[in-house]
Design an enzyme around this catalytic site. Structure first.
Site, PDB file in Angstrom:
ATOM      1  N   HIS A 178      -0.103  -6.043  -6.223  1.00 49.95           N
ATOM      2  CA  HIS A 178       0.381  -6.121  -4.847  1.00 49.95           C
ATOM      3  C   HIS A 178       1.895  -6.252  -4.854  1.00 49.95           C
ATOM      4  O   HIS A 178       2.481  -6.731  -5.834  1.00 49.95           O
ATOM      5  CB  HIS A 178      -0.270  -7.328  -4.163  1.00 49.95           C
ATOM      6  CG  HIS A 178       0.030  -7.446  -2.712  1.00 49.95           C
ATOM      7  ND1 HIS A 178       1.115  -8.156  -2.229  1.00 49.95           N
ATOM      8  CD2 HIS A 178      -0.608  -6.951  -1.623  1.00 49.95           C
ATOM      9  CE1 HIS A 178       1.137  -8.097  -0.913  1.00 49.95           C
ATOM     10  NE2 HIS A 178       0.098  -7.369  -0.515  1.00 49.95           N
ATOM     11  N   THR A 180       3.879  -8.273  -3.815  1.00 48.87           N
ATOM     12  CA  THR A 180       4.418  -9.615  -4.029  1.00 48.87           C
ATOM     13  C   THR A 180       4.358 -10.045  -5.489  1.00 48.87           C
ATOM     14  O   THR A 180       4.836 -11.133  -5.828  1.00 48.87           O
ATOM     15  CB  THR A 180       3.646 -10.648  -3.190  1.00 48.87           C
ATOM     16  OG1 THR A 180       2.248 -10.567  -3.526  1.00 48.87           O
ATOM     17  CG2 THR A 180       3.830 -10.398  -1.701  1.00 48.87           C
ATOM     18  N   LYS A 181       3.779  -9.220  -6.354  1.00 50.66           N
ATOM     19  CA  LYS A 181       3.653  -9.584  -7.764  1.00 50.66           C
ATOM     20  C   LYS A 181       4.855  -9.080  -8.565  1.00 50.66           C
ATOM     21  O   LYS A 181       5.729  -8.388  -8.049  1.00 50.66           O
ATOM     22  CB  LYS A 181       2.342  -9.016  -8.326  1.00 50.66           C
ATOM     23  CG  LYS A 181       1.095  -9.505  -7.597  1.00 50.66           C
ATOM     24  CD  LYS A 181       0.998 -11.019  -7.574  1.00 50.66           C
ATOM     25  CE  LYS A 181      -0.306 -11.547  -7.006  1.00 50.66           C
ATOM     26  NZ  LYS A 181      -0.445 -11.343  -5.550  1.00 50.66           N
ATOM     27  N   ASN A 182       4.888  -9.401  -9.844  1.00 52.98           N
ATOM     28  CA  ASN A 182       6.006  -8.991 -10.701  1.00 52.98           C
ATOM     29  C   ASN A 182       6.035  -7.490 -10.920  1.00 52.98           C
ATOM     30  O   ASN A 182       7.080  -6.854 -10.838  1.00 52.98           O
ATOM     31  CB  ASN A 182       5.901  -9.688 -12.063  1.00 52.98           C
ATOM     32  CG  ASN A 182       6.030 -11.192 -11.972  1.00 52.98           C
ATOM     33  OD1 ASN A 182       5.782 -11.788 -10.930  1.00 52.98           O
ATOM     34  ND2 ASN A 182       6.419 -11.823 -13.074  1.00 52.98           N
ATOM     35  N   ILE A 184       4.360  -3.953  -9.632  1.00 55.43           N
ATOM     36  CA  ILE A 184       3.754  -3.621  -8.346  1.00 55.43           C
ATOM     37  C   ILE A 184       3.365  -2.152  -8.230  1.00 55.43           C
ATOM     38  O   ILE A 184       3.880  -1.288  -8.933  1.00 55.43           O
ATOM     39  CB  ILE A 184       4.704  -3.991  -7.187  1.00 55.43           C
ATOM     40  CG1 ILE A 184       5.980  -3.149  -7.245  1.00 55.43           C
ATOM     41  CG2 ILE A 184       5.033  -5.479  -7.215  1.00 55.43           C
ATOM     42  CD1 ILE A 184       6.877  -3.297  -6.028  1.00 55.43           C
TER      43      ILE A 184
END
Length: 373
Positions: A178, A180-182, A184
């Protein structure tokens, strides 16, 4: 306003998407999917990697692989995203919430055994903030009781526990890509399968319950419906975007670690004064700088800090509302006793902006936090 999150682009995403377009294969399981699988298997050491359209989908596949029956129980923390529980509730199982540790905010391994009943089928660990749970103790406990272990490693790609990559330790693991992750892909995920007996079945479930993949490998002369399953594949455009991110994963992690460490050093004095508590990192866990959080003394001071930062142009956010407090959590799940650490952390934790490109503005965030404490 300095946002809490800002997606990072490596610069090759559009070129790879154009290549996928040129190849004329836009559905899943094309060349870019294959290359992503190779990368994941090499980096995590898992038995088999399968891209999915979300981490939620990967968790739902894990629930299918468990062959859960209505009333079966799955132990997990309450301090997690709703997908951790929902995936198993969809199969008729009952999430049983156990409290978290006060240091790492991960599932408290010392409280798991008391929550086991004859209906318990699995333990779902959540590696919060990319810091590993105490997997040796949890795996030993699961073995003694004949339970499966599923890793919710949504935040943990690139992290390790005693030198072993998170996602490679349980029977299966779920990753998130997603935005919002490192690393993506906008939306996206992966199921990492480590139990050898699940490998072939996971592939079938991912292909809507058919043996289509075996057909394209020439292993069967036609493909047909052979098991339960659903449409869990992402398209090739997602895989192309993701491959560009994978290729820069080491540099992305290094840059995030520098930001994380800058925060950690900046708030050491505030911790000594008792104004905040910084993240605790066990020596045997290597994290991936997924997030930087501070624990405030109480809800009132956290709320005041959020508002103070907002007034200074910084977006900082709290995290999960514990699932045992949620209406659906009270309807579909149960808590294994009181969850005092979970309740306290949910009211005290504050996450600060951490994204590549923040570097020129990070001192502004730090000074705003100090001014508001």
């Amino acid at each position: 306003m300095i946002p809490f999150n800002k997606p990072h682009m490596t610069g090759r995403e559009l070129a790879y998407i154009a290549q996928a377009h040129g190849l004329g294969h836009l559905a899943g399981n094309g060349e870019f999917t294959r290359r992503c699988h190779v990368w994941l298997e090499a980096q995590t050491g898992c038995g088999r990697a399968l891209l999915t359209h979300s981490c939620t989908a990967a968790l739902e596949m894990a629930a299918l692989l468990l062959d859960l029956q209505p009333g079966d129980e799955v132990i997990m923390p309450s301090y997690t995203f709703v997908s951790t529980a929902n995936a198993f509730v969809l199969r008729g199982a009952v999430p049983v919430f156990v409290d978290i540790r006060a240091d790492t905010l991960n599932l408290d391994e010392t409280q798991i055994e008391a929550a086991i009943t004859p209906r318990t089928r699995a333990i779902v660990v959540v590696h919060y903030a990319g810091v590993g749970c105490e997997m040796d103790a949890i795996l030993a406990l699961a073995q003694r009781h004949g339970l499966r272990v599923i890793e919710d490693a949504a935040q943990a790609l690139g992290s390790s526990y005693r030198g072993r990559p998170l996602g490679s330790l349980g029977d299966a693991a779920a990753l998130s890509f997603h935005e919002t992750k490192n690393i993506i892909a906008g939306e996206g995920g992966a199921l990492l399968v480590n139990a050898p007996e699940w490998s072939e079945r996971a592939e079938v479930m991912r292909e809507k319950g058919t043996n289509r993949a075996q057909f394209f490998r020439g292993q069967v002369d036609k493909y047909t419906w052979v098991d339960v399953g659903s449409s869990f594949l992402p398209g090739e455009l997602i895989a192309a975007f993701l491959l560009a991110q994978f290729e820069e994963a080491q540099a992305i992690t290094a840059a995030r670690m520098a930001l994380w460490q800058r925060y950690h050093e900046a708030f050491a004095e505030q911790e000594r004064q008792g104004l905040v508590r910084r993240p605790v990192l066990p020596a045997h866990c290597e994290h991936n700088a997924h997030m930087y959080y501070l624990l405030l003394p109480d809800l009132a001071r956290r709320s005041a800090l959020i508002e103070g930062l907002k007034a200074r142009g910084v977006q900082a956010v709290f995290h999960y509302v514990p699932l045992h407090r949620a209406p659906a959590g009270q309807r579909f799940a149960r808590a294994a006793g009181a969850l005092p650490v979970t309740d306290a952390v949910s009211e005290r934790l504050l996450r600060l902006p951490l994204w590549l490109g923040l570097e020129p503005e990070q001192d502004r965030v730090i000074e705003a936090v100090r001014a508001c404490l």
